[in-house]
Design an enzyme around this catalytic site. Structure first.
Site, short mmCIF file in Angstrom:
data_model
loop_
_atom_site.label_atom_id
_atom_site.label_comp_id
_atom_site.label_asym_id
_atom_site.label_seq_id
_atom_site.Cartn_x
_atom_site.Cartn_y
_atom_site.Cartn_z
N LYS A 175 0.84 -1.20 0.00
CA LYS A 175 0.00 0.00 0.00
C LYS A 175 0.88 1.26 0.00
O LYS A 175 0.58 2.24 -0.68
CB LYS A 175 -0.95 -0.02 1.21
N GLN B 8 -4.38 -1.56 9.67
CA GLN B 8 -4.27 -2.89 9.05
C GLN B 8 -4.83 -3.95 10.00
O GLN B 8 -4.41 -4.04 11.16
CB GLN B 8 -2.79 -3.18 8.72
N ASP C 26 -10.98 2.40 4.15
CA ASP C 26 -11.31 0.98 4.03
C ASP C 26 -12.83 0.77 3.95
O ASP C 26 -13.29 -0.32 3.62
CB ASP C 26 -10.78 0.21 5.25
#
Ligand code: NAD
Length: 251
Positions: A17, A61, A84
Site C-alpha cells: 500500500k 491494518q 477501508d
C-alpha cells in the site's frame, strides 16, 4: 497506515500500500506499533490522525492483536477518513446505495467486471462468503447493479447447487482451491478473491484454477487478479477522501 504487531502478511500488505501511494503521488505516513500497544494507545493515535488536517485517509491494518477490540478501533476512525469503508456509517451508506467509499476488495471486483464489459443486470450472482469485509458488501454492490444475488456461507446446504447456477461467481472463502470446475456453470464469470498460502509457500486462490478455467467463460488468477485491484481501489478511496476533507462535499 497503522500496523500493530509483526504479522508477516500484514507487513507485506502495508508495504504494498505504501508503494502504491508513492507511485500515485499520495503522501503517506506509516505508524508501526509494537504488539504490546494497548487499545487506549491505539485510540489516542487514531484521535490524533482524525484531527490531523494533512491526513485524508486512515487505514488500520487488520487483524489487530487479540487484546484490542477491532470494532472499537473501526468505530473510532472518522468516517470521512475511513478509506477501508469499514465504519458503520459507511457500511450503512453502502446498504442504501449512496456512498463515498466502497470496501476495496468488493470495489476491485466490480471494477474488473465493469472493465471487462460484463453486464450484471439480471444475472444470477452467487457470492460464497459472508464476511463484513468482502462477502456482504460484495453482495450489495452486485445488487446495486441489478444482479439477482445469492449469498452462500459455511452453513449453506448443497453449495454446488447454488454455484452451478451462477452467471457471476465470486469466491471469498479462505479455503485453497475450494471451488472446483464441476461446481461452475459453463461460460460463467469466476472471480477469485481468496489469497491462501500453501505449504510450499506459493499463493493460491479459493478456486481450483486448473479445473475451473476449462469451464468458465472468464476467470481471475491468484496472484494477480483481485489483489492488485484492492490496492488500486484503496488509492481511489484516498483521493475521494482528500476531496471530501478539503471541500466537505459528500455523496
Ligand atoms: P472470512 O474468514 O472472514 O470469511 C470466510 C467466509 O467463508 C465466511 O463468511 C464463511 O461463512 C465462508 N465459508 C467458510 N467455509 C465455507 C464452506 N465450507 N462453504 C461455504 N462458505 C464457507 O474471510 P474474508 O476476510 O472474507 O476473506 C476470504 C478470502 O479472501 C481469504 O482467502 C482472504 O485472504 C481473501 N481476501 C483477499 C483480499 C484481496 O485483496 N484479494 C482481501 C480480503 C480477503
Amino acid at each position: 497506515m497503522v500496523i500493530v504487531g509483526d504479522d508477516p502478511a500484514s507487513r507485506i500488505y502495508v508495504n504494498n500500500k505504501k508503494k502504491a501511494c508513492a507511485e500515485c503521488g499520495i503522501y503517506s505516513e506509516e505508524y508501526a506499533l509494537p504488539e504490546s500497544t494497548t487499545q487506549e494507545e491505539l485510540l489516542e493515535l487514531i484521535d490524533r490522525l482524525n484531527k490531523k488536517s494533512d491526513i485524508s485517509g486512515i487505514l488500520v491494518q487488520l487483524p489487530v492483536p487479540e487484546h484490542i477490540d477491532e470494532t472499537t478501533i473501526i468505530n473510532a476512525i472518522n468516517p470521512n477518513k475511513d478509506v477501508d469503508a469499514f465504519h458503520p456509517v459507511n457500511v450503512g451508506k453502502i446498504m442504501v446505495g449512496n456512498f463515498d467509499f466502497v470496501p476495496c476488495t468488493p470495489a476491485g471486483v466490480m471494477e474488473l467486471i465493469n472493465e471487462s464489459g460484463i453486464d450484471v443486470s439480471g444475472k444470477e450472482c452467487v457470492v460464497v462468503g459472508r464476511s463484513n469485509i468482502v462477502g456482504k458488501p460484495q453482495a450489495m454492490l452486485l445488487l446495486h447493479k441489478n444482479g439477482t444475488v445469492t449469498i452462500c456461507h459455511s452453513r449453506t446446504k448443497d453449495l454446488a447447487s447454488h454455484t452451478k447456477n451462477a452467471d457471476i461467481l465470486v469466491a471469498a472463502v479462505g479455503i485453497p482451491k475450494f471451488i472446483t470446475g464441476d461446481m461452475i456453470k459453463p461460460g460463467a464469470v469466476v472471480i477469485d478473491v481468496g489469497i491462501n498460502r500453501l505449504e510450499n509457500k506459493k499463493l493460491c486462490g479459493d478456486v481450483d484454477f486448473d479445473s475451473a478455467e476449462k469451464i468458465a467463460g472468464a476467470i481471475t488468477p491468484v496472484p494477480g487478479g483481485v489483489g492488485p485491484m484492492t490496492i488500486a481501489m484503496l488509492m481511489k478511496n484516498t483521493v475521494r477522501a482528500a476531496v471530501i476533507n478539503r471541500t466537505g462535499k459528500q455523496s
